[in-house]
Enzyme design. Structure first.
Site, short mmCIF file in Angstrom:
data_model
loop_
_atom_site.label_atom_id
_atom_site.label_comp_id
_atom_site.label_asym_id
_atom_site.label_seq_id
_atom_site.Cartn_x
_atom_site.Cartn_y
_atom_site.Cartn_z
N ASP A 52 0.87 -1.17 0.00
CA ASP A 52 0.00 0.00 0.00
C ASP A 52 0.92 1.23 0.00
O ASP A 52 2.11 1.14 0.29
CB ASP A 52 -0.95 -0.02 1.21
CG ASP A 52 -2.18 0.87 0.96
OD1 ASP A 52 -2.10 1.76 0.07
OD2 ASP A 52 -3.19 0.71 1.66
N TRP A 53 0.34 2.36 -0.34
CA TRP A 53 1.14 3.56 -0.56
C TRP A 53 1.81 4.04 0.75
O TRP A 53 1.15 4.51 1.66
CB TRP A 53 0.27 4.65 -1.17
CG TRP A 53 0.24 4.63 -2.68
CD1 TRP A 53 0.41 5.71 -3.50
CD2 TRP A 53 0.04 3.51 -3.56
NE1 TRP A 53 0.34 5.32 -4.83
CE2 TRP A 53 0.12 3.99 -4.90
CE3 TRP A 53 -0.16 2.15 -3.37
CZ2 TRP A 53 -0.01 3.15 -6.01
CZ3 TRP A 53 -0.29 1.31 -4.48
CH2 TRP A 53 -0.22 1.81 -5.76
#
Ligand code: BGC
Length: 733
Positions: free
Chosen positions: A259-260
């Site tokens: 995920d970012w």
């Protein structure tokens, strides 16, 4: 029909819970081996981290294109600058806003989910994207969970079947999906540092099963590692989750991206199973090259990571740069899909003879901020810059043109909010109170003498948001007070709740004669709502989660294990944007309710919900009769008759729950094991067959660390909701 659509149908009709189709990811193995042989370490590592905010590198020298990612999950996100979140302000990137996750789940239809995935893929292709960052499919554990609206359901089989449909629909268009967030990202507060303590059984049976289904039944090509930790280890470097379970047990052949801002180490991540650090290269850029050179990371680990990416890259045909973005993203074909999903998702909760709207209702007062509010954008994360969005008011105006007069009054407005790092002006709340008093007065005037009031309230995309959970499920902005005041003037009220998650309906349910849940329902949401309210189509959505009477009834709240005490810090994503990603601290989430999530809790503990899981009324009555069940090989065949006792054609979502009374392990009262949406013409009866793979009855044996299917008695309940199961029979396994 596409091969996998046939397979989807076969899975649903003929069982084979975890049947596998030929994996398109394994078609280029020799070629990939040859490519890897020619690559330098730098070229390999170049593929293992973000290039831009939403892409990672291919191999330019060999003409192998970059991987282009698109947020997902309910519309293709607008284009942003390569290294920031600043929108580019294009016109061609206006996309279809598809109904959000809980709306899709309320259709209870893998076939509709297939069309949804197809629609998303068609638009992703127009934008030159290779992988959709969706479906978002974490279990809706908390009624307050910030992303409940994005996620599908509180039940693993329902979530899993829909994720399978979405995945097949998208990948049949040659567009990869990325199942997110793996795993147990079921709260937003502290998601960037929370550690989930969970039993092996709950992890397997509830939280991992939907992912397992999408991998095994649909060959999902991508998986996104969640921000949080599970059992003390970050998901993005969790060898148990990523290597042992996902790859070795389930046979996942694709790529895992973080995920970012969710990568936390170099050696840990790359050896723990992560392919791509997104969006930067803090850990998997130069640091990774250095780690290989010092011998901390063996070259075969790097090669395995590159192979997994190339499998996806070679399976997905890149869209040439000069072809992408030449047409507007949203197209009539995909808008029609959005309408279909929306029209089948709306849930009718209560109807004291007020719906469908009577033709004698000549003056209708529509009240509420959500009647005119668009819901494509909002909250912290993924939003959709829509080409258009039909609001509830617009939908009603169009449908009732020439038939009834509509008086609209806003009635309330959202309270002012301070932007990030800002404060509200001193008198902001006083001014707000004044405006609210005026809006209320206008609403009371509008409802006076009207034949019917349609109150369109609920939440909005600022109330339900990524990055934080709600602190309560109370309707915001004094809506209850307003409704009470309206009822004194005009008690003929239909309440429409625009929300993606549970709200407290204690007051609304008392006041309203008709009550409808209409979700964040996308581009065509207003048209779908109007068609249901006017009776053009019968409502057919069913709740994909339990609506509790009050928040404290829900399992994690009842047990006092949520909310946890935060120890400093903020949201991981906000910190990433503010470039202050280390401003987070440690916290633990104890999933003490174990497998008793959602209706499993309410039914077993005898806690009466406001409206149960699986619930939803129609404009017709359905009668269930003639139940029979038998075991055939690896499948349980359940058949029954379903009669539509009304005049109009309507869909019914039929549901099968199974109890194991002689089980040696603790179990919920019964659990959803199969379901089917069925269309029946007015006055007709149809025979329904639901095939349930025996494997759906498995439980995780914590002593053997393995799945078991117990022999013995299985009680089969059939009906239209988890608390209305008129038919019952028994089989022996
Ligand atoms: C979200 C992901 C999303 C990513 C990129 C993260 O904050 O958790 O679901 O895909 O941002 O926008």
């Amino acid at each position: 029909m596409k091969k996998s659509l046939i397979l989807l149908a076969a899975c649903l009709i003929g069982g084979a819970a975890f049947a596998q189709q030929t994996n398109p990811l394994l078609q280029h193995e020799t070629e990939i081996t040859e490519i890897i042989k020619t690559m330098t370490l730098e070229e390999k590592v170049n593929m293992l981290h973000g290039k831009n905010m939403f892409s990672s590198a291919g191999i330019e020298r060999l003409g192998i294109a970059d991987m282009e990612y698109a947020d997902g999950p309910f519309g293709i996100r607008e284009e942003m600058e390569p290294h920031s979140w600043m929108p580019l302000g294009w016109e061609t990137d206006r996309a279809t806003f598809f109904p959000t996750g809980s709306a899709l789940a309320a259709t209870w239809s893998p076939e509709i989910a297939y069309e949804y995935g197809k629609g998303m893929a068609i638009e992703a292709k127009l934008r030159g994207k290779d992988m959709i960052l969706g479906p978002a499919m974490n279990i809706q554990r908390l009624p307050t969970g910030g992303r409940t609206y994005e996620y599908l359901s509180e039940d693993p089989i329902l979530s899993g079947e829909l994720a399978v449909g979405y995945t097949l629909g998208s990948q049949d268009q040659n567009e990869a999906v990325c199942l997110k967030h793996f795993a147990v990202n079921s709260q937003e507060n502290m998601r960037g540092f929370v550690n989930v303590n969970i039993s092996e059984r709950a992890l397997r049976e509830i939280y991992l099963t939907p992912f397992e289904m999408a991998v095994k039944k649909a060959n999902a090509m991508g998986v996104m590692a969640a921000y949080n930790k599970v059992w003390g280890t970050w998901c993005s470097e969790n060898f148990t989750l990523q290597e042992t379970i996902l790859r070795n047990e389930w046979g996942f052949k694709g790529m895992i991206i973080s995920d970012w801002g969710g990568t936390h180490s170099t050696v840990g991540a790359v050896t723990g199973g992560l392919e791509v650090e997104m969006p930067g290269n803090t850990y998997m850029g130069q640091a990774l090259i250095d780690s290989v050179k010092t011998g901390a990371v063996p070259m075969n680990v790097i090669d395995a990571r590159v192979r997994n990416i190339l499998r996806v890259r070679l399976a997905i045909t890149p869209v040439p740069k000069d072809v992408a973005n030449t047409k507007v993203t949203s197209q009539p074909e995909t808008q029609a899909i959005a309408y279909k999903v929306a029209s089948k998702s709306i849930v009718l909760l209560k109807n004291e003879g007020v719906l469908p709207l009577a033709s004698k209702a000549k003056t209708i007062a529509v009240i509420g901020d959500n009647a005119t509010r668009t819901m494509g954008l909002g909250g912290v994360g993924a939003g959709v810059k829509t080409l258009y969005e039909v609001t509830p008011l617009e939908g009603l105006q169009k449908a009732l043109k020439g038939k009834a007069k509509i008086r609209y009054a806003r009635g309330y407005e959202p309270a002012p909010r301070a932007g990030w790092g800002q404060q509200l002006p001193e008198n902001a709340m006083e001014e707000y109170a004044k405006r609210m008093a005026t809006l209320k007065k206008e609403a009371l005037k509008a409802v006076k003498g009207a034949d019917l009031v349609i109150f369109v309230g609920g939440n909005n995309r600022e109330v339900e948001t990524e990055g934080s959970d709600r602190t309560s499920i109370q309707l915001p902005f004094q809506q209850e007070e307003l409704m009470k005041a309206i009822a004194e003037v005009n008690p003929n009220i239909v309440a429409v709740m625009v929300a993606g998650a549970p709200v407290d309906l204690r007051e609304v349910n008392k006041i309203a004669k008709g009550l409808v849940y209409s979700w964040f329902n996308g581009t065509e949401g207003g048209n779908a709502l109007a068609d249901v309210l006017t009776g053009k189509i019968a409502p057919s959505g069913k709740l994909p989660f339990t609506l509790p009477v009050k928040l404290d009834d829900s399992p994690a709240y009842a047990l006092g294990v949520y909310p946890q005490q935060e120890q400093g810090g903020g949201d991981v994503f906000v910190n990433l944007v503010n470039r202050d990603r280390f401003a987070v601290r440690k916290a633990d989430a104890d999933y003490s309710e174990g497998i008793f999530v959602g209706y499993r809790w309410y039914t077993t503990k005898n806690v009466k919900p406001m409206y149960p899981f699986g619930y939803g009324l129609s404009y017709v009555d359905f009668k269930y009769t003639n139940l029979a069940a038998k075991v055939e090989g690896e499948t349980i065949e359940v058949t029954f008759d379903l009669a539509n006792q009304g005049q109009m054609e309507a869909d019914e979502v039929t549901q099968v729950y199974i109890a194991r009374p002689d089980s040696k392990v603790e179990r919920p009262k019964y659990e959803l094991k199969g379901f089917k949406r069925v269309a029946v013409k007015g006055g007709e009866t149809t025979k329904v067959t639901i095939s349930i793979p025996k494997d759906n009855l498995r439980h995780w044996n914590e002593f053997q660390h393995a799945w078991n299917v117990e022999n013995g008695k299985a009680v089969i309940y059939v009906g239209g909701s988890s608390d209305n199961l008129p038919l019952q029979t028994e089989i022996t396994l």
